[in-house]
Design a protein around this motif. Sequence first.
Motif, mmCIF file in Angstrom:
data_model
loop_
_atom_site.group_PDB
_atom_site.id
_atom_site.type_symbol
_atom_site.label_atom_id
_atom_site.label_comp_id
_atom_site.label_asym_id
_atom_site.label_seq_id
_atom_site.Cartn_x
_atom_site.Cartn_y
_atom_site.Cartn_z
ATOM 1 N N GLU A 176 0.773 -1.183 0.112
ATOM 2 C CA GLU A 176 -0.156 -0.071 0.056
ATOM 3 C C GLU A 176 0.726 1.160 -0.040
ATOM 4 N N LYS A 177 2.090 1.129 0.543
ATOM 5 C CA LYS A 177 3.033 2.498 0.621
ATOM 6 C C LYS A 177 3.939 2.402 -0.525
ATOM 7 N N PRO A 178 4.409 3.460 -0.911
ATOM 8 C CA PRO A 178 5.174 3.772 -1.851
ATOM 9 C C PRO A 178 6.734 3.103 -1.829
ATOM 10 N N SER A 179 7.122 2.557 -2.941
ATOM 11 C CA SER A 179 8.277 1.649 -2.999
ATOM 12 C C SER A 179 9.558 2.465 -3.639
ATOM 13 N N VAL A 180 10.384 2.269 -3.206
ATOM 14 C CA VAL A 180 11.953 2.645 -3.492
ATOM 15 C C VAL A 180 12.658 1.442 -3.766
ATOM 16 N N VAL A 181 13.213 1.213 -4.977
ATOM 17 C CA VAL A 181 14.274 -0.029 -5.330
ATOM 18 C C VAL A 181 15.571 0.524 -5.443
ATOM 19 N N VAL A 182 16.382 0.327 -4.652
ATOM 20 C CA VAL A 182 17.752 0.905 -4.886
ATOM 21 C C VAL A 182 18.663 -0.291 -5.552
ATOM 22 N N ILE A 183 19.514 -0.153 -6.452
ATOM 23 C CA ILE A 183 20.427 -0.913 -7.161
ATOM 24 C C ILE A 183 21.813 -0.648 -6.958
ATOM 25 N N GLY A 184 22.464 -1.777 -6.173
ATOM 26 C CA GLY A 184 23.797 -1.292 -5.849
ATOM 27 C C GLY A 184 24.080 -1.005 -4.271
ATOM 28 N N GLY A 185 24.835 -1.755 -3.588
ATOM 29 C CA GLY A 185 24.759 -1.640 -2.313
ATOM 30 C C GLY A 185 26.010 -1.061 -1.472
ATOM 31 N N GLY A 186 26.652 -0.191 -2.139
ATOM 32 C CA GLY A 186 27.973 0.324 -1.730
ATOM 33 C C GLY A 186 27.659 1.780 -0.931
ATOM 34 N N ALA A 187 28.815 2.684 -1.026
ATOM 35 C CA ALA A 187 28.729 3.807 -0.237
ATOM 36 C C ALA A 187 27.409 4.511 -0.612
ATOM 37 N N GLY A 188 27.000 4.549 -2.015
ATOM 38 C CA GLY A 188 25.884 5.312 -2.352
ATOM 39 C C GLY A 188 24.624 4.493 -2.037
ATOM 40 N N GLY A 189 24.382 3.484 -2.480
ATOM 41 C CA GLY A 189 23.365 2.588 -2.526
ATOM 42 C C GLY A 189 22.863 2.294 -1.038
ATOM 43 N N ALA A 190 23.841 1.710 -0.009
ATOM 44 C CA ALA A 190 23.399 1.402 1.180
ATOM 45 C C ALA A 190 23.006 2.623 1.751
ATOM 46 N N SER A 206 27.849 11.526 0.337
ATOM 47 C CA SER A 206 27.164 12.507 0.347
ATOM 48 C C SER A 206 25.913 12.840 -0.341
ATOM 49 N N GLN A 207 26.379 12.145 -1.833
ATOM 50 C CA GLN A 207 24.970 12.324 -2.734
ATOM 51 C C GLN A 207 23.976 11.603 -2.222
ATOM 52 N N ALA A 208 24.146 10.297 -1.695
ATOM 53 C CA ALA A 208 23.136 9.515 -1.039
ATOM 54 C C ALA A 208 22.123 10.403 -0.448
ATOM 55 N N LYS A 209 22.683 11.244 0.625
ATOM 56 C CA LYS A 209 22.007 11.779 1.706
ATOM 57 C C LYS A 209 20.949 12.922 0.922
ATOM 58 N N VAL A 210 21.663 13.483 -0.131
ATOM 59 C CA VAL A 210 20.741 14.763 -0.803
ATOM 60 C C VAL A 210 19.848 14.011 -1.653
ATOM 61 N N ALA A 211 19.955 12.709 -2.208
ATOM 62 C CA ALA A 211 18.832 12.015 -2.905
ATOM 63 C C ALA A 211 17.907 11.281 -2.106
ATOM 64 N N ALA A 212 18.458 10.829 -1.076
ATOM 65 C CA ALA A 212 17.145 10.372 -0.184
ATOM 66 C C ALA A 212 16.300 11.488 0.675
ATOM 67 N N MET A 213 16.826 12.718 0.753
ATOM 68 C CA MET A 213 16.100 13.838 1.000
ATOM 69 C C MET A 213 14.977 14.184 -0.037
ATOM 70 N N ILE A 246 32.023 5.947 8.353
ATOM 71 C CA ILE A 246 31.305 5.931 7.084
ATOM 72 C C ILE A 246 30.782 4.466 6.854
ATOM 73 N N VAL A 247 31.596 3.448 7.480
ATOM 74 C CA VAL A 247 30.881 2.088 7.195
ATOM 75 C C VAL A 247 29.881 1.774 8.353
ATOM 76 N N ALA A 248 29.780 2.806 9.561
ATOM 77 C CA ALA A 248 28.693 2.705 10.241
ATOM 78 C C ALA A 248 27.670 3.141 9.877
ATOM 79 N N ASP A 249 27.978 4.532 9.021
ATOM 80 C CA ASP A 249 26.638 5.330 8.568
ATOM 81 C C ASP A 249 26.143 4.544 7.217
ATOM 82 N N MET A 250 26.897 3.588 6.785
ATOM 83 C CA MET A 250 26.429 2.854 5.581
ATOM 84 C C MET A 250 25.435 1.592 6.096
ATOM 85 N N PHE A 251 26.165 0.903 6.950
ATOM 86 C CA PHE A 251 25.669 -0.484 7.225
ATOM 87 C C PHE A 251 25.129 -0.654 8.662
ATOM 88 N N SER A 252 24.894 0.416 9.437
ATOM 89 C CA SER A 252 24.275 0.137 10.934
ATOM 90 C C SER A 252 23.543 1.158 11.362
#
Length: 424
Positions: free
Chosen positions: A30-44, A337-344, A418-424
């Motif tokens: 029912e809620k909107p869906s975001v699909v992220v392709i790629g699980g690195g510094a940007g995707g995660a 850094s770009q990921a946070k702008v995109a997420a917003m 950064i790895v904590a910011d990405m993965f935890s």
Amino acid sequence: MTGLNRRHFALMLGAGTAALSMPAYLRAQEKPSVVVIGGGAGGATVAKYVAKDSAGAVDVVLVEDSDTFTTCFFSNLYLGGFRDFGSITHTYDQLQSTYGIRKVTGRATSVDREGKIVTMADGSTIPYDRLVLSPGIDLVWDSVPGYSEEAAQRAPHAWQAGPQTQLLRERLDALADGDNIVMVAPPNPYRCPPGPYERVSMMAHVMKSKGFANSRIFVLDPKDKFSKQGLFQAGWEKHYPGMVEWYGPDVHGGIKMVDAAAGTVETDFDTFSGALLNIIPAQKAGAIASAAGLTNDSGYCPIDAASMRSTMDEAVYVIGDASIAGDMPKSGFSANSQAKVAAMNIRADLTGSRAFPAKYSNTCWSLIGTDDGVKVGAQYEPQEGKIASVTSFISQADEDAALRKATYDESLGWYAGIVADMFS
């Protein structure tokens, strides 16, 4: 399934049948869906921040073809013996358990942008309301004559971290005194501009640590200058005098042929022989970006500088190495850094939350020798249609040992952060 939304698709199959036969990530939401392709510094990072900051209002699916992620950043320190492989390899467990992100392990092969559907290599499909591409790079194998994916098993590139990184370490550890290394550096633009030269430093560090007096590292560069050049060359002379020889295109005249089996690189100037060849070819956006029709003639994806939204599709965002990010280098810090702008901006699209003006930052640290760290970085803002540098800094040649050690220690703190910011 092209053109069907999730609810129509579930109704067409019947609720009972759909629940039994469809993977969990395909069931109607029912809620909107975001699909992220790629699980690195940007995707995660973007997956985490969309899920966390929307407080469950957005369904997030993270597509990555591995259960773990090995960072390219700090992989040179693994080569140099300053890290172990486990310390640069991370899982997605906390993203799933803490934020409810659904991890799909597999390879995305195509995108139906009109129908908003991602197709996987196994034939399954994942619908989306917003799509984020963070696929990193693919290598342009034929940019170096004689090089190929097969040749990379003899002459590793190690520019996509993982098995190639381990192979390069094995080949480096197997060298004996008198064995040479030949590196072919990549042309612009490429992932991690200082990376090849930090790698040279780490390989030289290993050889020096073993007492090698008769080995050389030959760097054949298609560029006439490179990131932090003065700092690296001064560091090589200080730590590894006579061991590193760098040749720009005005000297070597161009790479004519790589023979991985023979261990030779032929140039206009000379033929260089090495017991270890490290060939880093030209690069382009990861294959899914081209398959989705989101690249231009450069092989990378144009984006809106204020949001990281693709200029070719308003429902798609492209972050990290695959994007054309103006003055920003292709680095893990940049992607984060770009990921946070995109997420917003994705949250603003889907939940009506506020999007603030974009601000970006990057720092690239490099280790030249033990406790001898240097850095370069900048702050960026959208200006005249591109991401532009507004302030910048770089380590200075006359810094004392205490400051260089402090810079290295700072890099260790950044990696942990950064790895904590990405993965935890």
